[in-house]
Design a protein around this motif. Structure first.
Motif, PDB file in Angstrom:
ATOM      1  N   UNK A 215     -22.899  22.129   6.862  1.00  0.00           N
ATOM      2  CA  UNK A 215     -22.436  23.389   6.255  1.00  0.00           C
ATOM      3  C   UNK A 215     -23.138  23.604   4.924  1.00  0.00           C
ATOM      4  N   UNK A 216     -23.179  22.573   4.098  1.00  0.00           N
ATOM      5  CA  UNK A 216     -23.828  22.682   2.789  1.00  0.00           C
ATOM      6  C   UNK A 216     -25.315  22.971   2.941  1.00  0.00           C
ATOM      7  N   UNK A 217     -25.950  22.359   3.945  1.00  0.00           N
ATOM      8  CA  UNK A 217     -27.384  22.586   4.165  1.00  0.00           C
ATOM      9  C   UNK A 217     -27.655  24.049   4.520  1.00  0.00           C
ATOM     10  N   UNK A 218     -26.793  24.641   5.354  1.00  0.00           N
ATOM     11  CA  UNK A 218     -26.958  26.063   5.681  1.00  0.00           C
ATOM     12  C   UNK A 218     -26.819  26.927   4.427  1.00  0.00           C
ATOM     13  N   UNK A 219     -25.831  26.629   3.601  1.00  0.00           N
ATOM     14  CA  UNK A 219     -25.630  27.411   2.381  1.00  0.00           C
ATOM     15  C   UNK A 219     -26.814  27.256   1.433  1.00  0.00           C
ATOM     16  N   UNK A 220     -27.359  26.032   1.352  1.00  0.00           N
ATOM     17  CA  UNK A 220     -28.552  25.817   0.534  1.00  0.00           C
ATOM     18  C   UNK A 220     -29.711  26.660   1.045  1.00  0.00           C
ATOM     19  N   UNK A 221     -29.868  26.719   2.349  1.00  0.00           N
ATOM     20  CA  UNK A 221     -30.947  27.512   2.957  1.00  0.00           C
ATOM     21  C   UNK A 221     -30.787  28.990   2.633  1.00  0.00           C
ATOM     22  N   UNK A 222     -29.542  29.457   2.556  1.00  0.00           N
ATOM     23  CA  UNK A 222     -29.262  30.870   2.281  1.00  0.00           C
ATOM     24  C   UNK A 222     -29.226  31.178   0.782  1.00  0.00           C
ATOM     25  N   UNK A 223     -29.371  30.159  -0.045  1.00  0.00           N
ATOM     26  CA  UNK A 223     -29.349  30.378  -1.486  1.00  0.00           C
ATOM     27  C   UNK A 223     -27.971  30.682  -2.038  1.00  0.00           C
ATOM     28  N   UNK A 224     -26.932  30.227  -1.346  1.00  0.00           N
ATOM     29  CA  UNK A 224     -25.551  30.460  -1.787  1.00  0.00           C
ATOM     30  C   UNK A 224     -25.081  29.240  -2.577  1.00  0.00           C
ATOM     31  N   UNK A 225     -24.811  29.436  -3.852  1.00  0.00           N
ATOM     32  CA  UNK A 225     -24.394  28.335  -4.707  1.00  0.00           C
ATOM     33  C   UNK A 225     -22.924  27.989  -4.465  1.00  0.00           C
ATOM     34  N   UNK A 226     -22.584  26.724  -4.655  1.00  0.00           N
ATOM     35  CA  UNK A 226     -21.208  26.271  -4.446  1.00  0.00           C
ATOM     36  C   UNK A 226     -20.948  25.055  -5.319  1.00  0.00           C
ATOM     37  N   UNK A 227     -19.673  24.750  -5.474  1.00  0.00           N
ATOM     38  CA  UNK A 227     -19.278  23.497  -6.121  1.00  0.00           C
ATOM     39  C   UNK A 227     -18.269  22.797  -5.230  1.00  0.00           C
ATOM     40  N   UNK A 228     -18.328  21.478  -5.209  1.00  0.00           N
ATOM     41  CA  UNK A 228     -17.387  20.695  -4.411  1.00  0.00           C
ATOM     42  C   UNK A 228     -16.124  20.487  -5.241  1.00  0.00           C
ATOM     43  N   UNK A 229     -14.994  20.897  -4.675  1.00  0.00           N
ATOM     44  CA  UNK A 229     -13.703  20.721  -5.339  1.00  0.00           C
ATOM     45  C   UNK A 229     -12.871  19.754  -4.497  1.00  0.00           C
TER      46      UNK A 229
END
Length: 426
Positions: free
Chosen positions: A239-253
């Motif tokens: 899931x995180x890899x897909x978001x990285x590919x799409x340039x969507x930033x996130x933080x792990x909570x």
């Protein structure tokens, strides 16, 4: 004076125009992703929510609006406090999973008995989105990417922060639950009162306590990530890899657990700090066991489940955010106001009707066959950009007078307006 019930608010026309604009934008994004609209009842059997949401949750314990139906035998019913349970019930009842992987969305009121506050009411409105049939992490990432596009369309991309966590599967969560309870039991005298109660009912909810002292105590507590299987970890990493590919930033909570029992694996929230304290605008996650859980409601036999993932978006809070940082530029109820002298008012009615047929993009009003002065007052109050004025002279000369309501400039346009409005521009 009869007034609205506390926490149940009227949405007046000026605000309703903004709601319609918001709903249109959200629906356009959902259509781009191939999601289909479903309309669900606002009343369901109480057992549906108790089974789906969890009997130890705050919603079921304290917040549901429930009553006994007049049927025989009497049936406990509840105004829906959330939408996923009803959507899953509809998917099961109508066999929508037969040979298909439905992607559905719904919008409408939800009901919870809690203290009303700004952006949070006892009748509130949500957009709900549910994707069924895929256990793969790309389904999780697609929902997050879709919400990200919504923020872009609404001018909110820089105002939202994405938080992610993985809850793993139920056995992993139970093992972690036991470790957390063991850690906190010896320290329960240091917990806030709400967390003490949750220690024996829903200990994972202690993780999202707002009390600073409780959060400090959790700093050395066991971590859920340490209890996840290789499969759950791999799912989350993808899931995180897909978001990285799409340039969507996130933080792990690691304290993000969500308040409903049916979630597993990926959970997420979009939060903002533009509404005072950090506020959640959109939240969701995966619920792979819920379909099987509801299929077996009236039997002791386990039922085959199907994977699912979804989210809910609070519209009141979203509109507050839009008003604060990216207000809609034009939500007027009227573009063109047609004023006609009472003696030729029928000709004005004909002009307005022709214009409505020819220009579906315009919102057109008339003020009634009163004096020109009274009609002009209504035109000014309407917020229209242009006012069309028709009197006997315009009728004789086959012209119309057009007044720009922002500048006050007025011009007469020669036009065969009784038969055509093709050249009318705004």
């Amino acid at each position: 004076m009869i007034k609205a019930i506390k926490g149940f608010n009227d949405i007046l026309p000026e605000q309703a125009a903004k709601w319609l604009r918001l709903e249109k934008i959200l629906a356009e994004v959902l259509a781009r992703y191939g999601y289909e609209h479903i309309r669900l009842p606002i009343v369901e059997q109480t057992d549906l929510f108790a089974r789906a949401i969890g009997g130890a949750t705050d919603i079921v314990e304290k917040e549901m609006y429930s009553f006994i139906d007049k049927s025989e035998p009497p049936t406990p019913l509840t105004l829906r406090p959330e939408g996923t349970a009803g959507a899953v019930r509809a998917v099961i009842e109508h066999n929508l999973l037969r040979g298909d992987a439905p992607k559905l969305w719904y919008i409408g009121p939800m009901f919870r008995y809690e203290r009303p506050q700004k952006g949070r009411y006892r009748q509130f409105h949500q957009l709900g989105v549910e994707s069924f049939g895929s256990a793969l992490p790309d389904a999780d990432a697609e929902l997050i990417a879709m919400t990200y596009l919504m923020w872009q369309m609404l001018g909110l991309k820089d105002e939202m922060q994405l938080q992610l966590n993985s809850l793993g599967e139920s056995d992993e969560r139970h093992a972690y639950r036991d470790a957390l309870v063991s850690y906190l039991t010896d320290k329960q005298d240091q917990l806030d009162e709400d967390s003490k109660r949750r220690l024996s009912t829903n200990p994972l909810r202690i993780l999202d306590s707002k009390e600073a002292s409780t959060q400090a105590l959790l700093a050395d507590a066991p971590k859920l990530a340490d209890f996840l299987s290789d499969e759950s970890t791999a799912h989350f990493e993808q899931v995180k890899a897909y978001l990285d590919e799409l340039g969507i930033k996130y933080e792990i909570n690691p304290h993000l657990v969500r308040g409903l029992d049916y979630y597993n694996k990926t959970v997420f929230e979009w939060v903002t700090d533009k509404l005072g304290s950090q506020a959640t605008v959109c939240a969701g996650g995966r619920y792979d066991g819920l379909i099987g859980q509801l299929k077996s409601m009236n039997t002791d036999k386990p039922a085959k489940s199907e994977p699912g993932v979804g989210f809910a978006m609070g519209l009141e809070r979203l509109l507050l955010l839009i008003e604060a940082v990216a207000p809609f530029d034009d939500v007027a109820a009227c573009d063109v106001f047609v004023v006609a002298h009472p003696d030729v008012y029928s000709a004005g009615v004909r002009f307005a009707q022709n214009l409505r047929y020819d220009r579906a993009d315009l919102r057109i009003k008339m003020g009634g066959a009163t004096s020109l002065k009274a009609q002009m007052k209504k035109a000014d109050k309407s917020g229209a950009r242009l006012t069309v004025i028709i009197a006997q002279q315009e009728l004789d000369e086959q012209t119309i007078s057009i007044k720009n309501m922002q500048t006050g400039e007025q011009q007469t346009v020669e036009q065969q307006w009784l038969s055509s409005t093709d050249n009318f521009s705004i």
